[in-house]
Design an enzyme around this catalytic site. Structure first.
Site: not given
Ligand code: PEP
Length: 253
Positions: A9-11, A95, A97, A167, A173, A212, A233-234
């Site tokens: 997930n590149w956000k 998600h 967010e 998640e 994150g 993470s 993610g990151g």
């Protein structure tokens, strides 16, 4: 046997040139013989480019969110059929967010999940508890409630065409990962809830862990029997890290 999946997930990151560099590094790093599904989720404006770029290759493309409506006067929104039209195969719904910053509640997430299924794409349903809920030992009841909103609307059979991502919000994150044992316990709980309605669907359902995940912890997490890969993610923004995570998934179970 469930085929492991690694989803990136590149956000809200990327640019045409950065995406091109990341995808070409990634394509070089992945081994065609790895028995895994790899999906990237770029921001909407880059989806068509990414799908064209990756067409026929090992990496698939998905969207990070979708509108629950099929079309019409919904300024700024993108429908599931539009995502399909530009080459997406997967769509993330729920998600944390989206739930936290844009008020996507259980009912809206269930409608988005149904909208994705209706056009024949695969929803990736994200569920997970906040830190407060975790500390209050509410994890199982929170994820059960989030899951039930979807099974009530779309039926348990819909999970034959869906993926679940557990998640924990406190791990996204933050650099703080659920331990493999914590992740396994929640994944097993989710699978048993689905199995109570349909054992066969439960056996085949892929449940990803997200929060993470890095090259250094992926192998331990993915070695758990009910962890079928990761939503990343990151670390999905680094071809090197993402490739290490894919390598861990390729040998996981
Ligand atoms: C995510 O965005 O879904 C996620 C798991 O992020 P990170 O890997 O950075 O924790």
């Amino acid at each position: 046997m469930r085929r492991p999946m690694v989803a990136g997930n590149w956000k809200m990151h990327g640019s045409r040139s950065a995406n091109e560099a990341l995808l070409s590094d990634l394509e070089q790093g992945l081994k065609p013989e790895w028995p895994i599904d790899v999906v990237v989720f770029p921001p909407n404006v880059y989806l068509a480019d990414a799908a064209r770029r990756l067409d026929g290759g090992q990496i698939r493309v998905g969207a990070q969110d979708v509108c629950a409506e099929a079309g019409g006067a919904f300024t700024g929104q993108v429908s599931a059929s539009m995502l399909k039209d530009v080459g997406c195969q997967y769509v993330i719904v729920g998600h944390s967010e989206r739930r936290r910053l844009y008020h996507d509640d259980d009912a809206l997430v269930a409608r988005k999940f149904a909208a994705v299924l209706r056009v024949g794409l695969t929803p990736v349903l994200c569920i997970g508890e906040t830190l407060e809920e975790h500390e209050a030992h509410l994890t199982e009841s929170v994820v059960a409630r989030q899951l039930e909103a979807v099974t009530t609307m779309s039926g348990v059979a819909s999970f034959a065409q869906a993926i679940v991502a557990y998640e924990p919000v406190w791990a996204i994150g933050t650099g703080r990962t659920a331990s493999p044992q914590q992740a396994q316990a929640v994944h097993a709980h989710l699978r048993s809830r689905i199995a109570a309605q349909d054992a066969n669907i439960a056996r085949h359902l892929r449940i990803l862990y997200g929060g993470s995940v890095k090259g250094g912890n992926a192998a331990e997490l993915f070695s758990m029997p009910d962890v079928d890969g990761g939503l990343v993610g990151g670390a999905s923004l680094s071809a090197d890290e993402f490739q290490q995570i894919c390598a861990a998934a390729a040998v996981c179970h």
